[in-house]
Design an enzyme around this catalytic site. Structure first.
Site, PDB file in Angstrom:
ATOM      1  N   TYR A 111      36.411  38.905  60.866  1.00 52.01           N
ATOM      2  CA  TYR A 111      35.275  38.007  60.664  1.00 52.01           C
ATOM      3  C   TYR A 111      35.710  36.781  59.859  1.00 52.01           C
ATOM      4  CZ  TYR A 111      32.548  41.970  62.267  1.00 52.01           C
ATOM      5  OH  TYR A 111      32.049  42.998  63.017  1.00 52.01           O
ATOM      6  N   ASN A 134      25.042  39.018  69.599  1.00 50.69           N
ATOM      7  CA  ASN A 134      25.636  38.663  70.885  1.00 50.69           C
ATOM      8  C   ASN A 134      24.919  39.426  72.007  1.00 50.69           C
ATOM      9  OD1 ASN A 134      27.305  38.299  73.097  1.00 50.69           O
ATOM     10  ND2 ASN A 134      29.049  39.370  72.204  1.00 50.69           N
ATOM     11  N   CYS A 142      32.866  40.701  71.377  1.00 47.07           N
ATOM     12  CA  CYS A 142      32.656  40.981  69.955  1.00 47.07           C
ATOM     13  C   CYS A 142      33.392  42.250  69.525  1.00 47.07           C
ATOM     14  CB  CYS A 142      31.169  41.057  69.635  1.00 47.07           C
ATOM     15  SG  CYS A 142      30.233  42.157  70.697  1.00 47.07           S
ATOM     16  N   HIS A 143      33.766  43.098  70.474  1.00 46.27           N
ATOM     17  CA  HIS A 143      34.514  44.308  70.128  1.00 46.27           C
ATOM     18  C   HIS A 143      35.910  43.986  69.606  1.00 46.27           C
ATOM     19  CE1 HIS A 143      35.589  43.524  74.371  1.00 46.27           C
ATOM     20  NE2 HIS A 143      36.756  44.095  74.075  1.00 46.27           N
ATOM     21  N   GLU A 169      42.301  47.744  76.343  1.00 47.59           N
ATOM     22  CA  GLU A 169      42.965  46.440  76.349  1.00 47.59           C
ATOM     23  C   GLU A 169      44.371  46.495  75.740  1.00 47.59           C
ATOM     24  OE1 GLU A 169      40.260  43.689  74.501  1.00 47.59           O
ATOM     25  OE2 GLU A 169      38.804  43.887  76.130  1.00 47.59           O
TER      26      GLU A 169
END
Length: 184
Positions: A111, A134, A142-143, A169
């Site tokens: 953040y 979001n 946002c993850h 990912e």
């Protein structure tokens, strides 16, 4: 379109390894909302903030955006970049959400780093609030935002989903690093 006009949205459901994903898109194919079936009230609440009047029609899973989500789930991690979004939100929220889309798959940020990238290094909390508002999670990733200490922090769809998305990912999470070094 004025905020008073009724918007027709198409709802498609996509089976995923972590639950049924809900996608709401407008007639132009722009994603307006994405959430999980067990979080549908949250999706509705966020959508209502952006668009007061709308109707939802059930889709059949045949849109280009559904195909892009399926490609992402099959391993084409850049497929989500092709999905156009219309998120509403304040100017600051839209700046945060755009910055989120610039985080490549397989990487994370914090953040604080995101706030600094926006030129507002003291806005960490505001960035967190925008992140939590979001309406199109996963596509606006946002993850990919984690705690300053590398820990997984809140995720509207649940931390188990955040963990799965990051691992999908290719992100190596801190506890995975610890396990790897313990084996060496």
């Amino acid at each position: 379109m004025s905020r008073r006009e009724c918007l027709t949205l198409r709802l498609d459901r996509v089976e995923t390894p972590i639950g049924v994903m809900l996608l709401l898109e407008d007639a132009e194919g722009r994603l307006r909302a994405l959430d999980w079936e067990d979080h549908e009230p949250r999706m509705t609440r966020l959508l209502h903030r952006a668009q007061k009047s709308y109707e939802i029609r059930e889709g059949d899973g045949s849109t280009a955006n559904v195909a892009r989500v399926r490609r992402y789930l099959a391993g084409d991690l850049r497929a989500l970049d092709e999905i156009p979004v219309e998120t509403g939100g304040t100017e600051f929220q839209r700046r945060v959400w755009q910055a989120l889309r610039e985080i490549p798959p397989g990487t994370t940020t914090t953040y604080g780093a995101l706030a600094a990238r926006l030129g507002q290094p003291t806005a960490t909390r505001a960035v967190g609030l925008a992140n939590g508002s979001n309406p199109v999670g996963v596509v606006v990733p946002c993850h990919r935002v984690i705690g300053a200490d590398g820990s997984l922090t809140g995720y509207g769809g649940g931390l188990f989903r955040k963990r799965w998305l990051l691992e999908h990912e290719g992100v190596v999470l801190p506890e995975q690093r610890e396990l790897s070094s313990a084996r060496v």
